[in-house]
Design a protein around this motif. Structure first.
Motif, PDB file in Angstrom:
ATOM      1  N   LYS A  77       0.847  -1.189   0.000  1.00  0.00           N
ATOM      2  CA  LYS A  77       0.000   0.000   0.000  1.00  0.00           C
ATOM      3  C   LYS A  77       0.882   1.238   0.000  1.00  0.00           C
ATOM      4  CE  LYS A  77      -3.885   2.112   2.398  1.00  0.00           C
ATOM      5  NZ  LYS A  77      -3.434   3.482   2.224  1.00  0.00           N
ATOM      6  N   HIS A  78       0.540   2.215  -0.814  1.00  0.00           N
ATOM      7  CA  HIS A  78       1.238   3.502  -0.784  1.00  0.00           C
ATOM      8  C   HIS A  78       0.827   4.216   0.496  1.00  0.00           C
ATOM      9  CE1 HIS A  78       1.995   3.841  -5.370  1.00  0.00           C
ATOM     10  NE2 HIS A  78       1.903   2.580  -5.011  1.00  0.00           N
ATOM     11  N   LEU A  79       1.780   4.836   1.163  1.00  0.00           N
ATOM     12  CA  LEU A  79       1.481   5.496   2.428  1.00  0.00           C
ATOM     13  C   LEU A  79       0.732   6.812   2.249  1.00  0.00           C
ATOM     14  CD1 LEU A  79       4.684   4.833   4.539  1.00  0.00           C
ATOM     15  CD2 LEU A  79       2.443   3.765   4.707  1.00  0.00           C
ATOM     16  N   PHE A  80       1.141   7.620   1.295  1.00  0.00           N
ATOM     17  CA  PHE A  80       0.536   8.939   1.127  1.00  0.00           C
ATOM     18  C   PHE A  80      -0.064   9.055  -0.269  1.00  0.00           C
ATOM     19  CE2 PHE A  80       4.144   9.373   4.037  1.00  0.00           C
ATOM     20  CZ  PHE A  80       3.448   9.732   5.182  1.00  0.00           C
ATOM     21  N   THR A  81      -1.392   8.997  -0.333  1.00  0.00           N
ATOM     22  CA  THR A  81      -2.085   9.134  -1.616  1.00  0.00           C
ATOM     23  C   THR A  81      -3.231  10.109  -1.438  1.00  0.00           C
ATOM     24  OG1 THR A  81      -3.433   7.194  -1.110  1.00  0.00           O
ATOM     25  CG2 THR A  81      -1.475   6.822  -2.441  1.00  0.00           C
ATOM     26  N   PRO A  82      -3.152  11.269  -2.060  1.00  0.00           N
ATOM     27  CA  PRO A  82      -4.178  12.286  -1.849  1.00  0.00           C
ATOM     28  C   PRO A  82      -5.535  11.941  -2.464  1.00  0.00           C
ATOM     29  CG  PRO A  82      -2.621  13.001  -3.514  1.00  0.00           C
ATOM     30  CD  PRO A  82      -2.090  11.719  -2.950  1.00  0.00           C
ATOM     31  N   PHE A  83      -5.570  11.047  -3.446  1.00  0.00           N
ATOM     32  CA  PHE A  83      -6.831  10.781  -4.146  1.00  0.00           C
ATOM     33  C   PHE A  83      -7.179   9.303  -4.112  1.00  0.00           C
ATOM     34  CE2 PHE A  83      -4.882  14.491  -6.229  1.00  0.00           C
ATOM     35  CZ  PHE A  83      -5.802  15.442  -5.837  1.00  0.00           C
ATOM     36  N   GLY A  84      -7.476   8.775  -2.932  1.00  0.00           N
ATOM     37  CA  GLY A  84      -7.924   7.394  -2.808  1.00  0.00           C
ATOM     38  C   GLY A  84      -6.794   6.409  -2.554  1.00  0.00           C
ATOM     39  N   GLU A  85      -7.168   5.150  -2.389  1.00  0.00           N
ATOM     40  CA  GLU A  85      -6.228   4.073  -2.098  1.00  0.00           C
ATOM     41  C   GLU A  85      -5.390   3.745  -3.330  1.00  0.00           C
ATOM     42  OE1 GLU A  85      -6.286   2.902   0.952  1.00  0.00           O
ATOM     43  OE2 GLU A  85      -8.322   3.053   1.714  1.00  0.00           O
ATOM     44  N   ARG A  86      -4.073   3.547  -3.155  1.00  0.00           N
ATOM     45  CA  ARG A  86      -3.167   3.165  -4.243  1.00  0.00           C
ATOM     46  C   ARG A  86      -2.262   2.051  -3.754  1.00  0.00           C
ATOM     47  NH1 ARG A  86      -4.464   4.081  -8.984  1.00  0.00           N
ATOM     48  NH2 ARG A  86      -2.328   3.757  -9.594  1.00  0.00           N
ATOM     49  N   HIS A  92       7.566 -10.693  -8.865  1.00  0.00           N
ATOM     50  CA  HIS A  92       8.960 -11.136  -8.872  1.00  0.00           C
ATOM     51  C   HIS A  92       9.311 -11.673 -10.257  1.00  0.00           C
ATOM     52  CE1 HIS A  92       8.560 -10.396  -4.701  1.00  0.00           C
ATOM     53  NE2 HIS A  92       7.990 -11.535  -4.387  1.00  0.00           N
ATOM     54  N   GLY A  93      10.366 -11.147 -10.846  1.00  0.00           N
ATOM     55  CA  GLY A  93      10.781 -11.578 -12.172  1.00  0.00           C
ATOM     56  C   GLY A  93       9.982 -10.937 -13.291  1.00  0.00           C
ATOM     57  N   GLY A  94       9.141  -9.964 -12.971  1.00  0.00           N
ATOM     58  CA  GLY A  94       8.322  -9.279 -13.977  1.00  0.00           C
ATOM     59  C   GLY A  94       8.191  -7.820 -13.637  1.00  0.00           C
ATOM     60  N   GLY A  95       7.313  -7.143 -14.314  1.00  0.00           N
ATOM     61  CA  GLY A  95       7.101  -5.720 -14.076  1.00  0.00           C
ATOM     62  C   GLY A  95       6.120  -5.462 -12.957  1.00  0.00           C
ATOM     63  N   ASP A  96       6.193  -4.265 -12.401  1.00  0.00           N
ATOM     64  CA  ASP A  96       5.247  -3.847 -11.375  1.00  0.00           C
ATOM     65  C   ASP A  96       3.923  -3.453 -12.008  1.00  0.00           C
ATOM     66  OD1 ASP A  96       7.283  -4.199  -9.612  1.00  0.00           O
ATOM     67  OD2 ASP A  96       7.531  -2.088  -9.112  1.00  0.00           O
ATOM     68  N   MET A  97       2.858  -3.567 -11.217  1.00  0.00           N
ATOM     69  CA  MET A  97       1.531  -3.101 -11.618  1.00  0.00           C
ATOM     70  C   MET A  97       1.049  -2.141 -10.543  1.00  0.00           C
ATOM     71  SD  MET A  97      -0.356  -6.556 -12.995  1.00  0.00           S
ATOM     72  CE  MET A  97       0.338  -7.757 -11.866  1.00  0.00           C
ATOM     73  N   GLU A  98       0.211  -1.213 -10.910  1.00  0.00           N
ATOM     74  CA  GLU A  98      -0.407  -0.277  -9.977  1.00  0.00           C
ATOM     75  C   GLU A  98      -1.913  -0.491 -10.015  1.00  0.00           C
ATOM     76  OE1 GLU A  98       1.099   2.262  -8.083  1.00  0.00           O
ATOM     77  OE2 GLU A  98       3.048   1.486  -8.701  1.00  0.00           O
ATOM     78  N   ILE A  99      -2.549  -0.318  -8.858  1.00  0.00           N
ATOM     79  CA  ILE A  99      -4.002  -0.462  -8.805  1.00  0.00           C
ATOM     80  C   ILE A  99      -4.540   0.508  -7.761  1.00  0.00           C
ATOM     81  CG2 ILE A  99      -3.993  -2.335  -7.127  1.00  0.00           C
ATOM     82  CD1 ILE A  99      -6.331  -3.572  -8.767  1.00  0.00           C
ATOM     83  N   ILE A 119      -3.572 -12.170 -10.367  1.00  0.00           N
ATOM     84  CA  ILE A 119      -4.399 -10.960 -10.322  1.00  0.00           C
ATOM     85  C   ILE A 119      -5.463 -11.084  -9.230  1.00  0.00           C
ATOM     86  CG2 ILE A 119      -5.997  -9.489 -11.613  1.00  0.00           C
ATOM     87  CD1 ILE A 119      -3.047  -9.355 -12.594  1.00  0.00           C
ATOM     88  N   LEU A 120      -6.150 -12.228  -9.160  1.00  0.00           N
ATOM     89  CA  LEU A 120      -7.193 -12.409  -8.146  1.00  0.00           C
ATOM     90  C   LEU A 120      -6.595 -12.396  -6.740  1.00  0.00           C
ATOM     91  CD1 LEU A 120      -9.347 -15.082  -9.958  1.00  0.00           C
ATOM     92  CD2 LEU A 120      -9.938 -12.675  -9.568  1.00  0.00           C
ATOM     93  N   ALA A 121      -5.439 -13.037  -6.546  1.00  0.00           N
ATOM     94  CA  ALA A 121      -4.781 -13.011  -5.236  1.00  0.00           C
ATOM     95  C   ALA A 121      -4.378 -11.589  -4.865  1.00  0.00           C
ATOM     96  CB  ALA A 121      -3.566 -13.945  -5.245  1.00  0.00           C
TER      97      ALA A 121
END
Length: 136
Positions: A77-86, A92-99, A119-121
């Motif tokens: 979880k991002h600690l400081f997000t002004p516009f909702g949960e991020r 591991h071994g791939g790219g990051d995703m943001e949601i 994705i479901l996990a």
């Protein structure tokens, strides 16, 4: 498309993730009252497909996703997000995703070629993090 219902993980209850026709795809064995807030995901035959558990030594809410006994991703979880949960999903071994922008019930659509279980996990980990924060 998959459907995850409101308050799926409340009080350690078991639940199912279904497809859009209402057929169970994964059974979620909710062990949220355990120290690690562990979820065990089972296929329709009852075999373990993966796990989601909280990392206790993290500075911010973080959950590890395990498939086949191997750690495959971490959800933070991002600690400081002004516009909702991020959140960041570090595969591991791939790219990051943001949601972001989680609500009470979700319809999750996974792009062709992506790892449905991962994705479901990840969505379950996000739900755990949000519930844990709101419970404190």
């Amino acid at each position: 498309m998959y459907v995850i219902r409101e308050h799926l993980l409340r009080l350690g209850e078991d639940s199912d993730i279904t497809d859009e026709a209402g057929q169970p795809i994964l059974h979620v064995d909710g062990k949220v009252l355990s120290l690690h807030h562990r979820l065990i995901l089972r296929d329709p035959a009852g075999r373990e497909a993966g796990q989601v558990h909280r990392k206790l030594a993290a500075l911010r809410p973080a959950y590890e996703i395990t498939v086949g006994g191997k750690d495959v991703a971490e959800v933070r979880k991002h600690l400081f997000t002004p516009f909702g949960e991020r959140f960041t999903i570090d595969v591991h071994g791939g790219g990051d995703m943001e949601i972001g922008g989680m609500t009470a019930s979700y319809a999750v659509e996974v792009a062709p070629g992506e790892d449905d279980l991962l994705i479901l996990a990840s969505v379950l980990a996000l739900d755990l993090a949000i519930d844990a924060e709101h419970d404190h």
